[in-house]
Design a protein around this motif. Sequence first.
Motif, PDB file in Angstrom:
ATOM      1  N   LEU A 211      10.685  12.075  25.835  1.00 28.58           N
ATOM      2  CA  LEU A 211      11.987  11.410  25.771  1.00 28.58           C
ATOM      3  C   LEU A 211      13.010  12.149  26.632  1.00 28.58           C
ATOM      4  O   LEU A 211      13.751  11.522  27.404  1.00 28.58           O
TER       5      LEU A 211
ATOM      6  N   LEU B 126      11.226   4.612  27.076  1.00 32.83           N
ATOM      7  CA  LEU B 126      12.102   5.438  26.235  1.00 32.83           C
ATOM      8  C   LEU B 126      11.912   5.107  24.760  1.00 32.83           C
ATOM      9  O   LEU B 126      11.831   6.003  23.915  1.00 32.83           O
ATOM     10  N   TRP B 127      11.860   3.828  24.457  1.00 35.34           N
ATOM     11  CA  TRP B 127      11.714   3.415  23.058  1.00 35.34           C
ATOM     12  C   TRP B 127      10.348   3.796  22.494  1.00 35.34           C
ATOM     13  O   TRP B 127      10.214   4.045  21.294  1.00 35.34           O
ATOM     14  N   THR B 128       9.350   3.867  23.358  1.00 38.21           N
ATOM     15  CA  THR B 128       8.037   4.329  22.906  1.00 38.21           C
ATOM     16  C   THR B 128       8.111   5.799  22.485  1.00 38.21           C
ATOM     17  O   THR B 128       7.541   6.193  21.465  1.00 38.21           O
ATOM     18  N   CYS B 129       8.844   6.602  23.259  1.00 39.26           N
ATOM     19  CA  CYS B 129       9.018   8.009  22.901  1.00 39.26           C
ATOM     20  C   CYS B 129       9.802   8.155  21.599  1.00 39.26           C
ATOM     21  O   CYS B 129       9.466   8.999  20.758  1.00 39.26           O
ATOM     22  N   VAL B 130      10.826   7.318  21.420  1.00 37.60           N
ATOM     23  CA  VAL B 130      11.606   7.361  20.182  1.00 37.60           C
ATOM     24  C   VAL B 130      10.716   6.980  18.995  1.00 37.60           C
ATOM     25  O   VAL B 130      10.745   7.644  17.943  1.00 37.60           O
ATOM     26  N   ALA B 131       9.912   5.934  19.164  1.00 31.66           N
ATOM     27  CA  ALA B 131       9.013   5.516  18.085  1.00 31.66           C
ATOM     28  C   ALA B 131       7.965   6.587  17.803  1.00 31.66           C
ATOM     29  O   ALA B 131       7.645   6.867  16.640  1.00 31.66           O
TER      30      ALA B 131
ATOM     31  N   TRP C 237      11.281   0.243  27.927  1.00 31.10           N
ATOM     32  CA  TRP C 237      10.447   0.381  26.743  1.00 31.10           C
ATOM     33  C   TRP C 237       9.769   1.761  26.683  1.00 31.10           C
ATOM     34  O   TRP C 237       9.356   2.211  25.613  1.00 31.10           O
TER      35      TRP C 237
ATOM     36  N   HIS D  12      17.286   6.779  32.794  1.00 32.22           N
ATOM     37  CA  HIS D  12      17.580   5.606  31.955  1.00 32.22           C
ATOM     38  C   HIS D  12      17.923   4.376  32.791  1.00 32.22           C
ATOM     39  O   HIS D  12      17.359   3.296  32.588  1.00 32.22           O
TER      40      HIS D  12
END
Length: 97
Positions: free
Chosen positions: A45, A64-69, A62, A52
């Motif tokens: 992330l 970034l959102w994969t890393c957050v998840a 997505w 970004h």
Amino acid sequence: MQPDDEQPVVHEIGNRTYIVADVDPLDLDGVRTMQVGTALWVVGLLVLLPFHERLAEDGHLWWLWTCVAGFGLGLVGWDHCRRRRNARRAGRLDDEG
């Protein structure tokens, strides 16, 4: 190897023979594994965060959102493994005492 030495475990499947090494697992409770995995998601992330805008332009936000998840699920898994380890330790102590 001497004849009285312990022989390795051998499995024969079809025409193949597999010898199983007698090694102990590195991480029995999974806590360290979850810590390392969660940390790697945070690193991913942080590496992607400066990009970004470019990721958004290219349709790869997505990532970034994969890393957050991955980080969030890693925290859940870390907590689960920690609780399981503590429960197992408490159970062993109760059995011995």
